[in-house]
Scaffold this motif. Structure first.
Motif, PDB file in Angstrom:
ATOM      1  N   ALA A 159      -6.388   0.421   2.479  1.00  0.00           N
ATOM      2  CA  ALA A 159      -7.132  -0.791   2.839  1.00  0.00           C
ATOM      3  C   ALA A 159      -7.813  -0.572   4.187  1.00  0.00           C
ATOM      4  CB  ALA A 159      -6.175  -1.972   2.909  1.00  0.00           C
ATOM      5  N   CYS A 160      -9.139  -0.561   4.190  1.00  0.00           N
ATOM      6  CA  CYS A 160      -9.894  -0.277   5.410  1.00  0.00           C
ATOM      7  C   CYS A 160     -10.595  -1.547   5.901  1.00  0.00           C
ATOM      8  CB  CYS A 160     -10.942   0.801   5.149  1.00  0.00           C
ATOM      9  SG  CYS A 160     -10.247   2.305   4.446  1.00  0.00           S
ATOM     10  N   GLY A 161     -10.195  -2.041   7.041  1.00  0.00           N
ATOM     11  CA  GLY A 161     -10.837  -3.237   7.590  1.00  0.00           C
ATOM     12  C   GLY A 161     -10.595  -4.468   6.746  1.00  0.00           C
TER      13      GLY A 161
ATOM     14  N   ILE B  20       0.863   1.810   0.023  1.00  0.00           N
ATOM     15  CA  ILE B  20      -0.265   1.117   0.648  1.00  0.00           C
ATOM     16  C   ILE B  20      -0.424   1.610   2.084  1.00  0.00           C
ATOM     17  CG2 ILE B  20      -1.180  -1.124   1.409  1.00  0.00           C
ATOM     18  CD1 ILE B  20       0.408  -2.405  -0.934  1.00  0.00           C
ATOM     19  N   VAL B  21      -1.642   1.999   2.413  1.00  0.00           N
ATOM     20  CA  VAL B  21      -1.978   2.405   3.776  1.00  0.00           C
ATOM     21  C   VAL B  21      -3.016   1.423   4.296  1.00  0.00           C
ATOM     22  CG1 VAL B  21      -3.075   4.214   5.171  1.00  0.00           C
ATOM     23  CG2 VAL B  21      -1.480   4.846   3.332  1.00  0.00           C
ATOM     24  N   ALA B  22      -2.806   0.934   5.523  1.00  0.00           N
ATOM     25  CA  ALA B  22      -3.762  -0.021   6.092  1.00  0.00           C
ATOM     26  C   ALA B  22      -4.367   0.532   7.369  1.00  0.00           C
ATOM     27  CB  ALA B  22      -3.063  -1.345   6.373  1.00  0.00           C
ATOM     28  N   ILE B  23      -5.686   0.394   7.455  1.00  0.00           N
ATOM     29  CA  ILE B  23      -6.387   0.764   8.688  1.00  0.00           C
ATOM     30  C   ILE B  23      -7.121  -0.483   9.163  1.00  0.00           C
ATOM     31  CG2 ILE B  23      -8.155   2.269   9.692  1.00  0.00           C
ATOM     32  CD1 ILE B  23      -7.590   4.181   7.237  1.00  0.00           C
ATOM     33  N   ASN B  24      -6.751  -0.964  10.341  1.00  0.00           N
ATOM     34  CA  ASN B  24      -7.381  -2.196  10.843  1.00  0.00           C
ATOM     35  C   ASN B  24      -7.292  -2.226  12.363  1.00  0.00           C
ATOM     36  OD1 ASN B  24      -7.974  -5.068  11.369  1.00  0.00           O
ATOM     37  ND2 ASN B  24      -7.803  -5.249   9.139  1.00  0.00           N
ATOM     38  N   LYS B  25      -8.343  -2.781  12.955  1.00  0.00           N
ATOM     39  CA  LYS B  25      -8.402  -2.865  14.422  1.00  0.00           C
ATOM     40  C   LYS B  25      -7.382  -3.849  14.975  1.00  0.00           C
ATOM     41  CE  LYS B  25     -12.910  -3.306  15.640  1.00  0.00           C
ATOM     42  NZ  LYS B  25     -14.142  -3.330  16.346  1.00  0.00           N
ATOM     43  N   ASP B  26      -7.144  -4.922  14.194  1.00  0.00           N
ATOM     44  CA  ASP B  26      -6.297  -6.018  14.661  1.00  0.00           C
ATOM     45  C   ASP B  26      -4.832  -5.739  14.295  1.00  0.00           C
ATOM     46  OD1 ASP B  26      -4.977  -8.355  15.188  1.00  0.00           O
ATOM     47  OD2 ASP B  26      -6.089  -9.568  13.724  1.00  0.00           O
ATOM     48  N   ALA B  27      -4.031  -5.448  15.301  1.00  0.00           N
ATOM     49  CA  ALA B  27      -2.622  -5.100  15.063  1.00  0.00           C
ATOM     50  C   ALA B  27      -1.857  -6.247  14.418  1.00  0.00           C
ATOM     51  CB  ALA B  27      -1.948  -4.711  16.378  1.00  0.00           C
ATOM     52  N   ASN B  28      -2.380  -7.481  14.519  1.00  0.00           N
ATOM     53  CA  ASN B  28      -1.703  -8.635  13.927  1.00  0.00           C
ATOM     54  C   ASN B  28      -2.158  -8.954  12.505  1.00  0.00           C
ATOM     55  OD1 ASN B  28      -0.125  -9.262  16.217  1.00  0.00           O
ATOM     56  ND2 ASN B  28      -1.946 -10.131  17.181  1.00  0.00           N
ATOM     57  N   ALA B  29      -3.068  -8.143  11.968  1.00  0.00           N
ATOM     58  CA  ALA B  29      -3.583  -8.439  10.618  1.00  0.00           C
ATOM     59  C   ALA B  29      -2.428  -8.419   9.622  1.00  0.00           C
ATOM     60  CB  ALA B  29      -4.640  -7.413  10.225  1.00  0.00           C
ATOM     61  N   PRO B  30      -2.370  -9.435   8.739  1.00  0.00           N
ATOM     62  CA  PRO B  30      -1.259  -9.509   7.782  1.00  0.00           C
ATOM     63  C   PRO B  30      -1.156  -8.309   6.843  1.00  0.00           C
ATOM     64  CG  PRO B  30      -2.710 -11.447   7.610  1.00  0.00           C
ATOM     65  CD  PRO B  30      -3.283 -10.573   8.664  1.00  0.00           C
ATOM     66  N   ILE B  31      -2.255  -7.570   6.693  1.00  0.00           N
ATOM     67  CA  ILE B  31      -2.227  -6.407   5.795  1.00  0.00           C
ATOM     68  C   ILE B  31      -1.144  -5.412   6.210  1.00  0.00           C
ATOM     69  CG2 ILE B  31      -4.009  -5.083   7.062  1.00  0.00           C
ATOM     70  CD1 ILE B  31      -3.865  -5.223   3.241  1.00  0.00           C
ATOM     71  N   PHE B  32      -0.878  -5.332   7.514  1.00  0.00           N
ATOM     72  CA  PHE B  32       0.126  -4.362   7.984  1.00  0.00           C
ATOM     73  C   PHE B  32       1.523  -4.694   7.472  1.00  0.00           C
ATOM     74  CE2 PHE B  32      -3.059  -3.509  11.438  1.00  0.00           C
ATOM     75  CZ  PHE B  32      -3.300  -2.189  11.072  1.00  0.00           C
ATOM     76  N   GLN B  33       1.762  -5.983   7.219  1.00  0.00           N
ATOM     77  CA  GLN B  33       3.093  -6.374   6.749  1.00  0.00           C
ATOM     78  C   GLN B  33       3.359  -5.946   5.306  1.00  0.00           C
ATOM     79  OE1 GLN B  33       3.286 -10.594   7.654  1.00  0.00           O
ATOM     80  NE2 GLN B  33       2.522 -10.076   9.693  1.00  0.00           N
ATOM     81  N   VAL B  34       2.286  -5.724   4.546  1.00  0.00           N
ATOM     82  CA  VAL B  34       2.512  -5.300   3.162  1.00  0.00           C
ATOM     83  C   VAL B  34       2.275  -3.807   2.986  1.00  0.00           C
ATOM     84  CG1 VAL B  34       1.842  -7.560   2.268  1.00  0.00           C
ATOM     85  CG2 VAL B  34       0.149  -5.731   2.365  1.00  0.00           C
ATOM     86  N   ALA B  35       1.951  -3.115   4.097  1.00  0.00           N
ATOM     87  CA  ALA B  35       1.624  -1.693   4.012  1.00  0.00           C
ATOM     88  C   ALA B  35       2.864  -0.839   4.225  1.00  0.00           C
ATOM     89  CB  ALA B  35       0.564  -1.344   5.042  1.00  0.00           C
ATOM     90  N   ASP B  36       2.846   0.357   3.651  1.00  0.00           N
ATOM     91  CA  ASP B  36       3.905   1.313   3.961  1.00  0.00           C
ATOM     92  C   ASP B  36       3.592   1.964   5.302  1.00  0.00           C
ATOM     93  OD1 ASP B  36       5.549   1.460   1.365  1.00  0.00           O
ATOM     94  OD2 ASP B  36       3.473   1.561   0.682  1.00  0.00           O
ATOM     95  N   TYR B  37       2.307   2.319   5.492  1.00  0.00           N
ATOM     96  CA  TYR B  37       1.902   2.940   6.741  1.00  0.00           C
ATOM     97  C   TYR B  37       0.660   2.233   7.268  1.00  0.00           C
ATOM     98  CZ  TYR B  37       5.025   6.454   4.913  1.00  0.00           C
ATOM     99  OH  TYR B  37       6.113   7.069   4.380  1.00  0.00           O
ATOM    100  N   GLY B  38       0.645   2.012   8.579  1.00  0.00           N
ATOM    101  CA  GLY B  38      -0.504   1.361   9.183  1.00  0.00           C
ATOM    102  C   GLY B  38      -1.061   2.168  10.329  1.00  0.00           C
TER     103      GLY B  38
END
Lengths: 403, 261
Positions: free
Chosen positions: A337-339, A356-374
């Protein structure tokens, strides 16, 4: 019929005001009052710590005990079962076992008897087979009339239908004809063992919350289920089952809306449901060009490109790529998941991915909570680096894992 | 050609956010809009009216503030607007909603076509249209992406996942339309002025309709919400630390270990 606040019990804690999805409760002095926007959803009743909110529904008489067994209405196109049909038979098997009842599949079509074996192999005890040359293509009026008759005659307690375009056309019409409830696009089904009712969970409020819905006093309990959500069981070709033919008696129906022809689109360019890896972009890409970068990454990984709803709404990419509540439900081995911020609307379509891998500028983005690696960082610096690393990797091994 | 368009006022759910700590909806400043596909439905109706004459009536059920959505529909070019608003309607699921709309449509009387959006963005159920058609005992065609009228019959394309079906139906018929069908117009300046000066919105309560009270609102709704929650999951949620080379290197290592690259 209204929401009652028991003022003598209310301690004015305000939890209900905070939890109300419709902003319908307000503090008036030290009393909680109900406003016009109340939809009687009952969220406040369940969270009130002192049981000071009441929502009483008129008691209804039911004849639930006359209705037994789980049914799946399976969809075929061109004499082939849709994948969701087998997913639902597999899920229906679990529900039937949980209730200690039988599972039946209902198959309508023209010369489709050969499909009954597959339905039994996936868990059906019985297959109701309704064949007629006029049933080759789905038709609202004939399918609803036949199913109404069959349901009235056999009385199943649960009726599951795949949430395809045809399934979402059929299910509401049939539920209204039968005068029963219907829950759309469920992502989880379970049996409440105590009450013996079907717990139907689906994304609600635009996919920002999940809601569990029941149909306590009407039968059958009807639900449509999104394709790609339920897991197909292992095939057991030794399983035995019964095929029961049902005469549709189409001659007595006067069908008004007729299907003239069915036109197949050119082969789909995007097949996210089958993809092993999906590289997906969100509003954090900031512009349509961001997808060029993701395509480059996807190419090197043998992946397909997905998208959040925001990008589709912005016209950056076409709807075929959309993953989520109003797009496709996917379960690849890897989802990058990119952005993507991770609105529940989006999560509803991809949390079953194996990694699930998440790449996002915002460390608080909820996507990180469902990701294995962020990775907390800008897509436009992280992704090019990832492409570079993967290229090196490819040079070393002289191959990619792309299939 | 007399056309009824059912519209719903919805919160712009794209703007809804969840408070990550409390797990509750953040509602402040979320605008209410006409459900997007209902606008496509209205646009389709207006185009047919322009081609074949007739009248476009917009019908909605909701709290009194849904009047704003109907004003917008009038400004876009609808001729009449009716709002069904009553505490007795609160708590309606799709079956009770469609029943109430059906009784209102019977009160309106004459119609050739009923348009609905395929689904509303706050519920995404796509159920009210087909259920309404059932209550009215008229044919339905859903997921409509193209419409041609030929005398007293209509030929439409119904979108399928892998193509489309061509469906022919006599009038009256209920169509639910998708965004692909058209591009809804913006209200003209004259339309906006007329909507506020010339047009009155008609309000109907349960008492104005020939209804069985037991079929309205919460009591008339077979389905009940027993729980709402924000989903949880059991992922490791490991944030990779270090400079760019390190984090990307670690990630590629993790992917290799799983044979994904």
């Amino acid at each position: 019929m209204a929401l009652q606040i028991l003022h003598e019990q209310c301690i004015g804690c305000g939890v209900c005001i905070e939890k109300c999805p419709f902003d319908a409760l307000k503090m008036d002095g030290d009393r909680v009052v109900v406003c016009e926007s109340c939809t009687l959803c009952g969220a406040c009743v369940r969270i009130c710590p002192v049981e000071a909110i009441k929502l009483e529904k008129k008691k209804q008489i039911n004849n639930n005990q006359d209705y037994l067994g789980v049914w799946v209405i399976v969809e075929q196109r061109d004499r082939q079962l849709l994948k969701v049909a087998l997913e639902l038979v597999s899920e229906g098997r679990k529900l039937a076992d949980s209730l200690g009842r039988s599972l039946s599949a209902v198959l309508l079509g023209d010369e489709v008897e050969k499909l009954t074996g597959e339905l039994i192999a996936y868990g059906a005890d019985k297959v109701y087979l309704i064949e007629d040359s006029q049933l080759n293509n789905y038709n609202t009026e004939s399918y609803v009339a036949i199913l109404e008759k069959l349901v009235q005659q056999e009385k199943p307690e649960i009726l599951l239908i795949g949430a395809t375009h045809n399934g979402r056309d059929l299910a509401p019409r049939l539920s209204a004809r039968l005068g029963t409830g219907l829950t759309a696009d469920c992502t989880e089904l379970a049996i409440d063992q105590e009450k013996g009712v079907l717990l139907q969970t689906r994304p609600a409020f635009g996919g920002n919350l999940m809601a569990t819905i029941v149909c306590p006093n009407h039968r059958p309990q009807m639900a449509t289920v999104r394709p790609g959500v339920m897991v197909k069981a292992e095939v057991d070709n030794q399983r035995q089952g019964e095929v029961i033919k049902f005469d549709p008696n189409l001659a007595e129906l006067a069908i008004k809306a007729q299907v003239q022809e069915v036109v197949k689109a050119a082969k789909q360019q995007v097949n996210l449901e089958e993809a092993r890896i999906i590289v997906s972009g969100g509003r954090g890409l900031k512009k349509a060009d961001g997808f060029k970068l993701l395509e480059e990454l996807a190419e090197i990984m043998g992946a397909q490109v997905g998208s959040s709803r925001g990008c589709v709404d912005n016209g950056w990419i076409c709807h075929d790529h959309q993953v989520g509540q109003t797009g496709k439900t996917v379960q690849p081995d890897l989802y990058i998941a990119c952005g993507i911020s991770g609105a529940i609307q989006h999560l509803a379509g991809m949390t079953n991915s194996k990694m699930i891998v998440a790449i996002n500028k915002d460390a608080n983005a909820p996507i990180f909570q469902v990701a294995d690696y962020g990775i907390v960082g800008d897509v436009y610096t992280v992704v090019p680096k990832l492409i570079e690393e993967l290229r090196k990797n490819k040079e070393v091994f002289g191959t990619t894992a792309a299939r | 050609m007399d056309i009824i368009v059912c519209v719903k006022q919805v919160p712009d759910t794209n703007e809804v956010k969840i408070d990550p700590k409390k797990g509750t909806l953040i509602r402040d400043g979320i605008p209410s809009i006409i459900n997007p596909e209902d606008k496509n439905a209205l646009e389709a109706a207006l185009r047919l009216k322009e081609a074949y004459q007739g009248k476009v009536t917009v019908l909605s059920m909701g709290p009194p503030q849904a009047e704003v959505a109907l004003k917008e529909a009038l400004a876009m070019g609808a001729d009449e607007a009716i709002l069904l608003s009553d505490r007795a309607f609160a708590g309606s699921d799709t079956l009770a909603t469609s029943y109430t709309l059906a009784r209102a449509i019977e009160k309106i009387g004459k119609y050739d076509l009923i348009f609905c959006g395929r689904q509303a963005i706050d519920g995404d159920t796509a159920q009210v249209g087909p259920e309404l058609a059932e209550h009215l005992n008229i044919p339905q065609i859903t997921y409509v992406r193209d419409i041609k009228v030929n005398g007293s019959t209509i030929i439409v394309q119904k979108a399928l996942e892998d193509g489309y079906a061509v469906v022919k139906s006599p009038l009256p018929v209920l169509l639910t339309v998708i965004g692909e069908l058209n591009e809804p117009r913006y209200p003209s300046a004259k339309g906006i002025v007329d909507a506020f000066r010339k047009h009155e919105i008609t309000f109907w309560t349960a008492a104005d309709l020939n209804v069985d009270k037991a079929r309205l609102g919460l009591d008339g709704s077979p389905t009940q919400v027993v729980k709402t929650f924000t989903p949880t999951n059991d992922r490791s949620a490991e944030i990779l630390h270090g400079d760019l080379d390190q984090v990307v290197g670690t990630l590629v290592g993790k992917l290799k270990a799983k044979n994904l690259v």
